[in-house]
Design a protein around this motif. Structure first.
Motif, short mmCIF file in Angstrom:
data_model
loop_
_atom_site.label_atom_id
_atom_site.label_comp_id
_atom_site.label_asym_id
_atom_site.label_seq_id
_atom_site.Cartn_x
_atom_site.Cartn_y
_atom_site.Cartn_z
N ARG A 72 0.89 -1.16 0.00
CA ARG A 72 0.00 0.00 0.00
C ARG A 72 0.93 1.20 0.00
NH1 ARG A 72 -3.15 -3.39 3.87
NH2 ARG A 72 -5.04 -3.98 2.76
N ASP A 127 -12.63 -8.51 0.03
CA ASP A 127 -13.73 -7.81 0.71
C ASP A 127 -15.05 -7.75 -0.06
OD1 ASP A 127 -11.87 -7.33 2.67
OD2 ASP A 127 -11.48 -5.26 2.11
N GLU A 222 -15.80 -7.68 10.76
CA GLU A 222 -14.90 -6.81 11.53
C GLU A 222 -15.39 -5.35 11.57
OE1 GLU A 222 -10.92 -6.69 9.90
OE2 GLU A 222 -11.61 -6.12 7.90
N HIS A 250 -5.72 -13.23 8.97
CA HIS A 250 -5.15 -13.33 7.63
C HIS A 250 -5.23 -14.70 6.99
CE1 HIS A 250 -3.69 -9.39 8.82
NE2 HIS A 250 -3.61 -9.15 7.52
N ARG A 253 -6.91 -14.54 3.78
CA ARG A 253 -6.31 -13.92 2.59
C ARG A 253 -5.46 -14.89 1.77
NH1 ARG A 253 -5.15 -8.28 4.12
NH2 ARG A 253 -3.08 -8.53 3.25
O1 F6P Z 1 -8.82 -5.26 2.23
C1 F6P Z 1 -8.45 -6.55 2.55
C2 F6P Z 1 -8.25 -6.71 4.04
O2 F6P Z 1 -7.90 -8.05 4.29
C3 F6P Z 1 -9.43 -6.29 4.92
O3 F6P Z 1 -10.45 -7.25 4.95
C4 F6P Z 1 -8.74 -6.07 6.23
O4 F6P Z 1 -9.45 -5.15 7.03
C5 F6P Z 1 -7.40 -5.49 5.81
O5 F6P Z 1 -7.19 -5.87 4.47
C6 F6P Z 1 -6.23 -5.95 6.64
O6 F6P Z 1 -5.12 -5.28 6.20
P1 F6P Z 1 -3.63 -5.70 6.57
O7 F6P Z 1 -3.29 -6.94 5.82
O8 F6P Z 1 -2.81 -4.53 6.15
O9 F6P Z 1 -3.61 -5.96 8.05
#
Ligand code: F6P
Length: 320
Positions: A72, A127, A222, A250, A253
């Motif tokens: 990011r 998301d 969340e 995570h 993800r």
């Molecule tokens: O946007 C994807 C996401 O996994 C969200 O669901 C979550 O709030 C955020 O990113 C978490 O971000 P990071 O990986 O920077 O902790």
């Protein structure tokens, strides 16, 4: 157009690799060159850019994460970072960029297109929070990961006669909680889009217990909770039922993308290349009713995501 660049940006999502593969292969199929930009917009600023060929994207369609890595980028939002990026794009002879990411990444894409660099966005985020498309790449896989966790937790919930709260990701969007909750037969689904009352959640738990239910699953998005530990405590105190909280984090993800996400990514990747070749300069690719479509980036970003109320109501009806 001779050369296309592809990058992934923001939080990664399962299926991003399948999208990169599709962009690379479709570009080469059409006789153009393609480069991979590492770590999102950071890679443009730092010139972390590599030529890609057919083999570069072999053996990745089934892998989670992103082979291009992601970030990011704060630097890209600054004047000097952006100017550096524009110079690098020029030096590398990149004439079009495909950005795979969420809404933050699309804002970067919008910025590039506003200075005349043809840019196409592909929605890659677990998301599912982009209004212009029914689905984003990674949402289906993340929902299935949550569903798997719900099934495991249901086993232990039943053994102990407990209520289990499962907190899931989604930022301000409740779709992961909603879809996994409906598919997993959750007793309650708490999402940021809908007002909820803890008393109502408690009532459902007590009613379930009274008719002999041995487990209770509460899906909590969340974005709906400032402090899920407090919610768990309150429910325990009000119902007298033992409550456990699991924050999945995570784990949602990662993992191998589902067939749905791989196919979505493949279709969207190919469409992005097609749009660049047609001379489009500022579009995002989406899916509506199983048709791949495209929108103006700024228009897409201005739309407000609405939750699917029918699904929410259905989940309520079926969990009485
Ligand atoms: O946007 C994807 C996401 O996994 C969200 O669901 C979550 O709030 C955020 O990113 C978490 O971000 P990071 O990986 O920077 O902790």
């Amino acid at each position: 157009m001779k050369k296309i660049g592809v990058l992934t940006s923001g939080g990664d999502s399962p299926g991003m690799n399948a999208a990169i593969r599709a962009v690379v292969r479709a570009t080469i199929y059409n006789g153009l060159d393609v480069v991979g930009i590492k770590r999102g917009y950071e890679g443009i600023i730092n010139g972390d850019i590599k030529d890609l060929n057919l083999s570069s994207v072999a053996d990745i369609i089934h892998r989670g994460g992103t082979m291009l890595k992601t970030a990011r980028s704060e630097a890209f939002k600054t004047k000097s970072g952006f100017e550096k990026a524009l110079n690098v794009i020029k030096i590398f002879g990149i004439e079009g960029i495909v950005v795979i990411g969420g809404d933050g990444s699309f804002r970067g894409a919008e910025k590039l297109s506003q200075v005349g660099i043809p840019t196409i966005g592909i929605p890659g985020t677990i998301d599912n929070d982009l209004a212009y498309t029914d689905y984003t790449i990674g949402f289906d896989t993340a929902t299935n990961t949550v569903l798997h966790a719900v099934s495991n937790i249901r086993d232990t919930s039943t053994s102990h006669g407990r209520a289990n709260i499962i907190e899931v990701m989604g930022r301000h969007c409740g779709d992961i909680a909603l879809y996994a909750g409906l598919a997993g037969g959750a007793e309650s689904i708490i999402v940021p889009e809908e007002k909820y009352s803890i008393d109502d959640v408690c009532k459902r738990l007590i009613q379930g217990k009274n008719r002999g239910k041995l487990h209770s699953i509460i899906l909590l998005a969340e974005g709906a909770a400032d402090n899920s530990y407090e919610i768990a405590k309150e429910i325990e105190e009000k119902t007298g039922i033992d409550v456990r909280l699991t924050i999945l984090g995570h784990i949602q993800r990662g993992g191998s993308p589902t067939a749905f996400d791989r196919i979505l990514a493949s279709r969207m990747g190919a469409k992005a290349v097609e749009l660049l070749m047609q001379g489009e300069k500022s579009r995002v690719v989406g899916i509506k009713g199983n048709e791949i479509c495209d929108f103006d980036i700024s228009k897409a970003l201005s739309l407000k995501k609405e939750m699917n109320k029918d699904l929410y109501e259905l989940a309520k009806i079926l969990s009485i």
